[in-house]
Design an enzyme around this catalytic site. Sequence first.
Site, mmCIF file in Angstrom:
data_model
loop_
_atom_site.group_PDB
_atom_site.id
_atom_site.type_symbol
_atom_site.label_atom_id
_atom_site.label_comp_id
_atom_site.label_asym_id
_atom_site.label_seq_id
_atom_site.Cartn_x
_atom_site.Cartn_y
_atom_site.Cartn_z
ATOM 1 C CE LYS A 173 -21.251 -20.400 -15.039
ATOM 2 N NZ LYS A 173 -21.715 -21.316 -16.190
ATOM 3 C CE1 TYR B 32 -4.023 1.746 -0.183
ATOM 4 C CE2 TYR B 32 -3.361 2.510 2.257
ATOM 5 C CZ TYR B 32 -4.303 2.690 0.856
ATOM 6 O OH TYR B 32 -5.419 3.357 0.841
#
Length: 491
Positions: free
Chosen positions: A168, A113
């Site tokens: 899925k 970060y």
Amino acid sequence: MANPSPGNSITLRVEAPSSFTATSELAAAVGAAGAAITALDVTESHHETLVVDVTCNTTDDEHAARVKDALNALDGVTVQHVSDRTFLMHLGGKLEVVPKVALRNRDDLSRAYTPGVARVCLAIAEDPSAARNLTVKRNTIAVLTDGSAVLGLGNIGPAAALPVMEGKAALFKQFANVDAWPVCLDTQDTEEIIMIAKAMAPVYGGINLEDIAAPRCFEIENRLREELDIPVFHDDQHGTAIVTLAALVNALRVVGKKLDEVKIVVSGVGAAGSAIIQLLKAQGAQHIIAAGRSGAIHSGEEYSDEHRSWIAANTNGEGFSGTLHEALVGADVFIGVSAPHVIGEEQVAAMAEKAIVFAMANPTPEIDPVVASKHAAVVATGRSDFPNQINNVLAFPGFFRGLLDAGASDITPDMLVAAAEAIANRVADDELNASYIIPSVFDPHVAADVATAVANAANAANAANAAKAANTAKAAAQPAAQHATLEPANA
């Protein structure tokens, strides 16, 4: 036709007398009620009673209630609680986000970060193509739906579609290590769906369109393919077509017939039916009749949508205009992607010798597979409780794995065919028979084989496009070079 299924699995917590025959009596009662017992566990034991968890597969909620009643009817037995194991699996959803890197200290944080991440952001700003290597884009797709055509459930909306899209995404990860995320849109406006998909495309390496009703799904896919630089794949169309072609190739091997010679009747001209017909035509099928609710599609009729018009112009060369039942007389192959019970035993009996029946409507097929098998040589369905399950999970995980590995920006018919051939080839000659024309969805080699085949086809397409572009540039440069040779230099 319905058989007890793991999709309707329940666990009944039962208090029973602590007799030697208690558990066998419970098992017998469950069996007599028509359920398939899968586990029987004593969870508590007391001087006078036992607490037993009885797990079994049922056919539906009404059947589950009958099993409960059968147990309660036993002397001294009380059903304390019934748990639906499918609902328990979905509690809290089926997906989570897990970091690929460890954040153990300030050093890790400074690179993952701020401030270190700013350098990576600027690198992508300078070269947007770097996002593919430096972000999740390289291995992430969106599973996008508007909830308008979910499984066999119809237009149930985006929130109700979410469990399917989660499933899925889980399959993508399980079978091909593709990171997928469900994107369920609260709109069924074509332009809004296209706009949203384009706006979110920077995050993803591809888009898997799912459960969007025809004919809007056709325009959405076509527009996104034209306007995005990442592959867009409508699984209900192309996934179904790939696996259907793979199964048909092997079914024809079983019965000793050729694709370019057989008469094929397709029931259903929506997303799946249209894609199946196009892929069969691309592979050389010559004799196809497609039937909708009003009968056969033929060139003597005017159709309001371009897809039926294409089918009319490219199939049914003899101009047959009768019903689905009439079309099946003498047919070699029936492919159903339509609705339950649209044909019966009489129609299958009227087909040619060594007929092939693919009844793929889910969850209830066009004909009971057991009935179809009385006359057809090969029968397949979309269900997991019969042989020859034609399931898209054989195609889409490996297909996207190949697209991502190749860095493909588009999808070509050659890729679809390559995927179908890879699936068909997973069934060896010594394995092939009427009850085994398609590999299991748990065959660990299927996704990898499909990925390799698709990546190879994508790389070949990329090479061909590069060569074409080079030739075009060379041709454009030649007149300029000749002009420079003929013109005298300025003094």
